[in-house]
Design an enzyme around this catalytic site. Sequence first.
Site, PDB file in Angstrom:
ATOM      1  N   MET A  87       0.821  -1.212   0.000  1.00 48.90           N
ATOM      2  CA  MET A  87       0.000   0.000   0.000  1.00 48.90           C
ATOM      3  C   MET A  87       0.855   1.263   0.000  1.00 48.90           C
ATOM      4  O   MET A  87       0.557   2.231  -0.714  1.00 48.90           O
ATOM      5  CB  MET A  87      -0.933   0.003   1.206  1.00 48.90           C
ATOM      6  CG  MET A  87      -2.047  -1.016   1.135  1.00 48.90           C
ATOM      7  SD  MET A  87      -3.315  -0.572  -0.076  1.00 48.90           S
ATOM      8  CE  MET A  87      -4.124   0.795   0.756  1.00 48.90           C
ATOM      9  N   ARG A 143      12.270   0.822   6.467  1.00 51.90           N
ATOM     10  CA  ARG A 143      13.196   0.261   7.442  1.00 51.90           C
ATOM     11  C   ARG A 143      14.300  -0.546   6.769  1.00 51.90           C
ATOM     12  O   ARG A 143      15.456  -0.524   7.192  1.00 51.90           O
ATOM     13  CB  ARG A 143      12.429  -0.617   8.437  1.00 51.90           C
ATOM     14  CG  ARG A 143      13.283  -1.197   9.543  1.00 51.90           C
ATOM     15  CD  ARG A 143      12.422  -1.989  10.507  1.00 51.90           C
ATOM     16  NE  ARG A 143      11.687  -3.046   9.818  1.00 51.90           N
ATOM     17  CZ  ARG A 143      10.838  -3.866  10.418  1.00 51.90           C
ATOM     18  NH1 ARG A 143      10.566  -3.721  11.704  1.00 51.90           N
ATOM     19  NH2 ARG A 143      10.222  -4.810   9.722  1.00 51.90           N
ATOM     20  N   VAL A 151       2.608   1.972   7.881  1.00 50.13           N
ATOM     21  CA  VAL A 151       3.198   0.832   8.586  1.00 50.13           C
ATOM     22  C   VAL A 151       2.075   0.035   9.233  1.00 50.13           C
ATOM     23  O   VAL A 151       0.952   0.537   9.402  1.00 50.13           O
ATOM     24  CB  VAL A 151       4.228   1.287   9.645  1.00 50.13           C
ATOM     25  CG1 VAL A 151       5.364   2.052   8.976  1.00 50.13           C
ATOM     26  CG2 VAL A 151       3.569   2.158  10.713  1.00 50.13           C
ATOM     27  N   PRO A 152       2.322  -1.223   9.618  1.00 49.34           N
ATOM     28  CA  PRO A 152       1.252  -2.052  10.205  1.00 49.34           C
ATOM     29  C   PRO A 152       0.640  -1.410  11.437  1.00 49.34           C
ATOM     30  O   PRO A 152       1.332  -0.778  12.245  1.00 49.34           O
ATOM     31  CB  PRO A 152       1.978  -3.363  10.551  1.00 49.34           C
ATOM     32  CG  PRO A 152       3.128  -3.419   9.599  1.00 49.34           C
ATOM     33  CD  PRO A 152       3.565  -1.996   9.432  1.00 49.34           C
ATOM     34  N   SER A 197      -9.015   3.539   1.624  1.00 47.85           N
ATOM     35  CA  SER A 197      -9.644   2.318   1.132  1.00 47.85           C
ATOM     36  C   SER A 197      -9.514   2.201  -0.375  1.00 47.85           C
ATOM     37  O   SER A 197      -9.584   3.190  -1.095  1.00 47.85           O
ATOM     38  CB  SER A 197     -11.127   2.286   1.505  1.00 47.85           C
ATOM     39  OG  SER A 197     -11.738   1.115   0.989  1.00 47.85           O
ATOM     40  N   LYS A 240     -13.586   4.448   8.390  1.00 45.48           N
ATOM     41  CA  LYS A 240     -12.953   3.387   7.592  1.00 45.48           C
ATOM     42  C   LYS A 240     -13.302   2.006   8.152  1.00 45.48           C
ATOM     43  O   LYS A 240     -13.548   1.056   7.405  1.00 45.48           O
ATOM     44  CB  LYS A 240     -11.438   3.585   7.575  1.00 45.48           C
ATOM     45  CG  LYS A 240     -10.629   2.412   6.982  1.00 45.48           C
ATOM     46  CD  LYS A 240     -10.922   2.215   5.495  1.00 45.48           C
ATOM     47  CE  LYS A 240     -10.342   0.909   4.957  1.00 45.48           C
ATOM     48  NZ  LYS A 240      -8.922   0.701   5.206  1.00 45.48           N
ATOM     49  N   HIS A 246     -16.754   1.190   7.115  1.00 40.88           N
ATOM     50  CA  HIS A 246     -16.655   0.822   5.690  1.00 40.88           C
ATOM     51  C   HIS A 246     -16.276  -0.645   5.561  1.00 40.88           C
ATOM     52  O   HIS A 246     -16.884  -1.407   4.799  1.00 40.88           O
ATOM     53  CB  HIS A 246     -15.612   1.697   4.990  1.00 40.88           C
ATOM     54  CG  HIS A 246     -15.164   1.169   3.656  1.00 40.88           C
ATOM     55  ND1 HIS A 246     -14.250   0.137   3.529  1.00 40.88           N
ATOM     56  CD2 HIS A 246     -15.503   1.509   2.381  1.00 40.88           C
ATOM     57  CE1 HIS A 246     -14.059  -0.140   2.259  1.00 40.88           C
ATOM     58  NE2 HIS A 246     -14.807   0.684   1.539  1.00 40.88           N
ATOM     59  N   ASN A 247     -15.267  -1.064   6.306  1.00 45.67           N
ATOM     60  CA  ASN A 247     -14.807  -2.438   6.209  1.00 45.67           C
ATOM     61  C   ASN A 247     -15.835  -3.424   6.762  1.00 45.67           C
ATOM     62  O   ASN A 247     -15.951  -4.544   6.278  1.00 45.67           O
ATOM     63  CB  ASN A 247     -13.471  -2.603   6.937  1.00 45.67           C
ATOM     64  CG  ASN A 247     -12.314  -2.038   6.148  1.00 45.67           C
ATOM     65  OD1 ASN A 247     -12.511  -1.184   5.280  1.00 45.67           O
ATOM     66  ND2 ASN A 247     -11.116  -2.482   6.432  1.00 45.67           N
ATOM     67  N   GLU A 290     -18.212  -3.820   4.091  1.00 50.42           N
ATOM     68  CA  GLU A 290     -17.514  -4.644   3.095  1.00 50.42           C
ATOM     69  C   GLU A 290     -17.615  -6.126   3.449  1.00 50.42           C
ATOM     70  O   GLU A 290     -17.893  -6.970   2.582  1.00 50.42           O
ATOM     71  CB  GLU A 290     -16.055  -4.207   3.033  1.00 50.42           C
ATOM     72  CG  GLU A 290     -15.160  -5.006   2.113  1.00 50.42           C
ATOM     73  CD  GLU A 290     -13.709  -4.582   2.252  1.00 50.42           C
ATOM     74  OE1 GLU A 290     -12.844  -5.474   2.314  1.00 50.42           O
ATOM     75  OE2 GLU A 290     -13.451  -3.358   2.315  1.00 50.42           O
TER      76      GLU A 290
END
Length: 466
Positions: free
Chosen positions: A14, A34, A76-77, A128, A182, A185-186, A189
């Site tokens: 992403m 990183r 980042v995660p 998204s 968001k 939204h998911n 989804e």
Amino acid sequence: MSNAEIGLIGLGTMGAALALNIADNGFDIAVWNRTAATTKAFHNDAGELAARITPTETLEQLVAAIAKPRAIILMVPAGAAVDEQIAALRPLLDDDDLIIDAGNANFHDTNRRAQEAGDKPFLGIGVSGGEEGARFGPSIMGGGQRQHWDRVAHILTAIAADYDGTACATWMGQEGAGHFVKAVHNGIEYADMQMIAETYGIMRDGLGLDHGKIAAIFAAWDKGPLQSYLIEISGKVAAATDPQTDAPMLDVIVDAAGQKGTGRWTAIEAQHLAAPIPAIEAAVVARNLSSQRDLRAAGETLFGTGPHHMPHDTLSIETLEGALIAGKILCYAQGFGMIAKASAQFGWALPLPEIAKVWRAGCIIRSAMLDDMADALAADPDGNLMHAPAFATLLKERHGQLRQVVAQAALHGIALPALSSGLAYFDAMRTARGTANMIQGQRDFFGAHGFARVDGGEGHHGPWGS
């Protein structure tokens, strides 16, 4: 040399796509990852866009490469990695430099990070659209102080998806508002995908259709009221052939669905808000059930095969389409109802019509229905989408088809958790007097909790002891 207009940390799928999108829209960007080799490879593969990208090997170099006042996107995660990155970055920044968390953060974490930032600029934005959306135009939901959003709005609106000349990017509200939207939204989804999968299951197991016919049905539905990204790709998935075996691709995919947590967050938060989202919760449960393959196989051995073929005239494709239309409306009504609850609970004043507009392009749930939903929410922001004239008409026309599909599936052993939950929600929401009076009587009987009487007054008790 400080010439980049914005920076980005994290060149995963992403992050890399978003960085290319920013460069492609004419903005100079500095990037850091990183792993230095990843940064170098990304820059080498950027082609003609490489001239707008400044690769850096250290955080210090990244900060030095960005023009003041700086803005840096974190890709980042979610979780501890975001906190660690902020902690490493903040000492290198000026007090007016802006950090933007664009990952899939839990909005509670974003609330905390915004509070910890104090007077230092911080945004949490939901992005998204998957890799393709990040590269060519996602839907962007911003959260934080409006003045900080305005600083970078020209970049974020430029890289967002476009719907009839309107950018699918806007500010939602303070702190974690963008990440909350968001997450919902998911959640929608999850339910949308589950309902489509359930319809696929009826076609495959109930009607015995092959994948070519199923693909053609989805393709036809994508030209009507169900037109959406998810219906479009469902047809393409059904039509695909495995290059190794020449079998339909769906026949070689393990039936265990993965999840990254945002749908689960939505279901959990809905309970805290007392927001009824049964179709979304059912979709989360269905993913959890899908992972229990050994138990499902044992159940089939013990109780016999669940899905049974239906007589060919049991359900028509038109009836299936109508059921999915009704289910989709109910799913979105639940999602927007949850957003309205959160808006009141957190004091965010979330702009429901604008949220519907932001979702019209770029994001995963983009759908032809969202334009009408935006109009309906603008006309009555506090109303349930079920009651909006356009959708009330569709539900009146289609809920009988949803009822037929759910009933026939039950009779033939085909599980429809999301569509069934949607139907139950519809029936509950059109029943003026339900059965909770029995629950209140039970609660008073065993716990003396009291109840309200229909002829007035609170705190009454029944004659249970006499």
